[in-house]
Design a protein around this motif. Sequence first.
Motif, PDB file in Angstrom:
ATOM      1  N   THR A 107      -8.062  -4.608  11.838  1.00 51.65           N
ATOM      2  CA  THR A 107      -8.594  -3.432  12.541  1.00 51.65           C
ATOM      3  C   THR A 107      -8.192  -2.096  11.919  1.00 51.65           C
ATOM      4  OG1 THR A 107      -6.704  -3.665  14.001  1.00 51.65           O
ATOM      5  CG2 THR A 107      -8.802  -4.500  14.819  1.00 51.65           C
ATOM      6  N   GLU A 108      -7.312  -2.089  10.944  1.00 53.94           N
ATOM      7  CA  GLU A 108      -6.913  -0.817  10.322  1.00 53.94           C
ATOM      8  C   GLU A 108      -7.668  -0.669   9.007  1.00 53.94           C
ATOM      9  OE1 GLU A 108      -4.488   1.762  10.729  1.00 53.94           O
ATOM     10  OE2 GLU A 108      -3.761   1.126  12.700  1.00 53.94           O
ATOM     11  N   PHE A 109      -8.133   0.519   8.720  1.00 54.87           N
ATOM     12  CA  PHE A 109      -8.866   0.729   7.469  1.00 54.87           C
ATOM     13  C   PHE A 109      -7.865   0.731   6.318  1.00 54.87           C
ATOM     14  CE2 PHE A 109     -11.590   2.032   4.263  1.00 54.87           C
ATOM     15  CZ  PHE A 109     -12.892   1.876   4.695  1.00 54.87           C
ATOM     16  N   CYS A 110      -7.565  -0.463   5.827  1.00 55.87           N
ATOM     17  CA  CYS A 110      -6.411  -0.623   4.949  1.00 55.87           C
ATOM     18  C   CYS A 110      -6.725  -0.555   3.473  1.00 55.87           C
ATOM     19  CB  CYS A 110      -5.734  -1.945   5.273  1.00 55.87           C
ATOM     20  SG  CYS A 110      -6.848  -3.346   5.152  1.00 55.87           S
ATOM     21  N   SER A 111      -7.984  -0.721   3.090  1.00 59.90           N
ATOM     22  CA  SER A 111      -8.300  -0.728   1.663  1.00 59.90           C
ATOM     23  C   SER A 111      -9.804  -0.621   1.506  1.00 59.90           C
ATOM     24  CB  SER A 111      -7.822  -2.027   1.013  1.00 59.90           C
ATOM     25  OG  SER A 111      -8.580  -3.103   1.553  1.00 59.90           O
ATOM     26  N   LEU A 165     -11.679  -2.815   0.488  1.00 63.20           N
ATOM     27  CA  LEU A 165     -12.303  -4.065   0.930  1.00 63.20           C
ATOM     28  C   LEU A 165     -11.815  -4.474   2.323  1.00 63.20           C
ATOM     29  CD1 LEU A 165     -12.327  -5.923  -2.497  1.00 63.20           C
ATOM     30  CD2 LEU A 165     -14.196  -4.705  -1.357  1.00 63.20           C
ATOM     31  N   HIS A 166     -11.508  -3.449   3.110  1.00 64.46           N
ATOM     32  CA  HIS A 166     -11.030  -3.683   4.478  1.00 64.46           C
ATOM     33  C   HIS A 166     -12.053  -4.454   5.310  1.00 64.46           C
ATOM     34  CE1 HIS A 166     -10.440  -2.532   8.705  1.00 64.46           C
ATOM     35  NE2 HIS A 166     -11.586  -1.923   8.637  1.00 64.46           N
ATOM     36  N   LEU A 167     -13.336  -4.133   5.127  1.00 66.29           N
ATOM     37  CA  LEU A 167     -14.359  -4.821   5.930  1.00 66.29           C
ATOM     38  C   LEU A 167     -14.379  -6.320   5.648  1.00 66.29           C
ATOM     39  CD1 LEU A 167     -17.544  -2.592   6.083  1.00 66.29           C
ATOM     40  CD2 LEU A 167     -16.174  -3.446   7.973  1.00 66.29           C
TER      41      LEU A 167
HETATM   42 CU1  CUA Z   1      -6.141  -4.901   6.484  1.00 64.67          CU
HETATM   43 CU2  CUA Z   1      -8.057  -3.655   7.107  1.00 64.67          CU
END
Ligand code: CUA
Length: 656
Positions: A637-641, A643-645
């Motif tokens: 759920t966090e926009f981490c990178s 390729l987060h999706l």
């Molecule tokens: Cu890990 Cu978005």
Amino acid sequence: MKRLRLLRRAAFMFLVLAVGLAALASCNKGGKAGVTGSADIKALMVARGLTEDDVTAALKTYTPTGKKDEFYLFASGGHGGNMIVIGVPSMRILKYIAVFTPEPWQGYGFDQETRDIIDAGSPPGHPLGWGDMHHPAFSETNADYDGQFIFANDKANARLAVIDLRDFACKQIVQSGLIQNDHGGTFVTPNTEYVIETSQMAAPLGGTYAPLSEYNEKYRGAQIYWKFDRVKGRLIKEESWAIELPPYMQDLADAGKGASDGWSFCNSVNTERAIGDLQGGKPALESGASQNDMDFMHVINWRKAEQVVAAGKTKTIAGLRVISIETAVAEGILALVPEPKSPHGVDIAPNGTDIVVSGKLDTHATVYDFNKIKSLMESKTYAGTDPYGIPILPFRDAIRGQVELGLGPLHTQFDDKGFCYTSIFLESKVAKWSLADLTLLDKTSVHYNIGHLSAAEGDALHPKGQYLIAMNKWAIDRFNGVGPLLPQNFQLLDISGDKMKVLYDMPLPLGEPHYAQMISADKIKTIEMYSPVGMNPVTMQPDPNATTTEEKARIERKADGVHVYMTLVRSHLNPDIIEVKKGDRVHIHATSLEQALDATHGFCIDMYNVNLSIEPGKVCNVSFTADRAGVFPYYCTEFCSALHLEMAGYLLVKPD
Ligand code: CUA
Ligand code: RUQ
């Protein structure tokens, strides 16, 4: 709209910069920049309708990107149940710390660890979904804030919380079982030996039943001294104790410091022992409780009370050792001092001897002298006793003096120059006065209905001065309308000069903050991640279910269900497919393998109310029953990178 806003913001930033340049140029005479700058500033000031005072205030609070604040303000979130962390002087909100109320972003109340925290403070089998946070208090060393922990009470359910300031997270919630609600918490003794919690509404101690006709005999107040273990970071009920108090409405308290270290002071209202009963034709509680001209401050020698507890002179109620009123009187550890009408707030000055009390229905602040109180107690000079046999000290002999401040004085804070700041509720003002000569020096209007106020380290041994926050209720006309439920208004005041100046208005739109404490930012030392990988954030120890490398990620079927040992690292979850049968109990043990500050992941399973926040190195555990067959995507759920999706997978629940 957006463009207009951007333009405005750009214009204002320019204004601030220009004023800064102008100031520089005027020091450095002959500089041309000042001339152009000031012409532009004038135009901007006219365009935006700003006075010179406005611009000066802006310059004192505006904090450019990348620049940090000098202080942190930790404000209680009232019935939002959370704690709000704000930077001062910018007044930027830095965090809402979830405490008494579940909060999805932090996964608080969703993983097993934090659910257990909430459950531990709830009636068995009835997890509470909210709390009414009132008074935060920092841990102290030698009567100054040390920046390690902050405590807060839930007035509605008589709970206390411990928040660790390494990660700004709640680690423990306790409920004594002794009292039903607690306005008078939390107050910390000078070396955090104890966290003090006091009841508000009297009730039979231990949560038992008695009819109101037995109010005087069976209903009681109590002040609890929660022992704090600093190494463990936990309140320890087994080492805590309480002192029984009469059924007055105990109010706020404060722990002595310096000369008064070892003592505590707690005011009270409703010494009339009114119980309301409008339906029975009696006066409402508010008028029944406001008949007497004087109420009582409770003076407690807690250092001596500790010895009484150690000597076993207690009774046990709800698993807590309690000193009865009788014993407290016999041991000379409890006395009452009259306080002018409906007192509110009792604040020990940095000198350790002056005790400031305001009367909500009195126009004065009364300054008691601890040394006088102590010698009256030692010489047993009493003006009488209350119906429970507690000695009452003579009012006139216990005070140093009074200062007239205005209508409805409430709370007092202190600065580094010997000045006091008292909130004046009915007048919506802050009064500044001199503690040494008891003279009123300045009064400034705030907007409006000020309750508490908070100066920088303003109730510690060494206050910092400089800033004060007026905590105003109900911002009726300060901000754009948002409907009938009004935000609160925190106003930042500059208290460095002779006259106080309001610098900034900040709407606070979640709950009703009661009190806040402000601490120098350099005292707060946060961690950047849970380290090494596999830490349990509550115990701050390695979690037994941690999966410390991706090779160990696996699914195991055990007697109690399906255990998923999951790892998270940019940008995949492993396992990314979980297959179970309908009815299976599923246990997710999720470990973040990250060890970088900007690498938080989240984990949610659609339609199963599973939601975790997994910061670097952290382990989260959650269990649920897969009671519905189907295909349930899960994702981070966090926009981490970038390729987060794609950081996602499937839970497949096969039908029977
Ligand atoms: Cu890990 Cu978005
Ligand atoms: S009290 S507004 Cu709930 Cu702290 Cu004085």
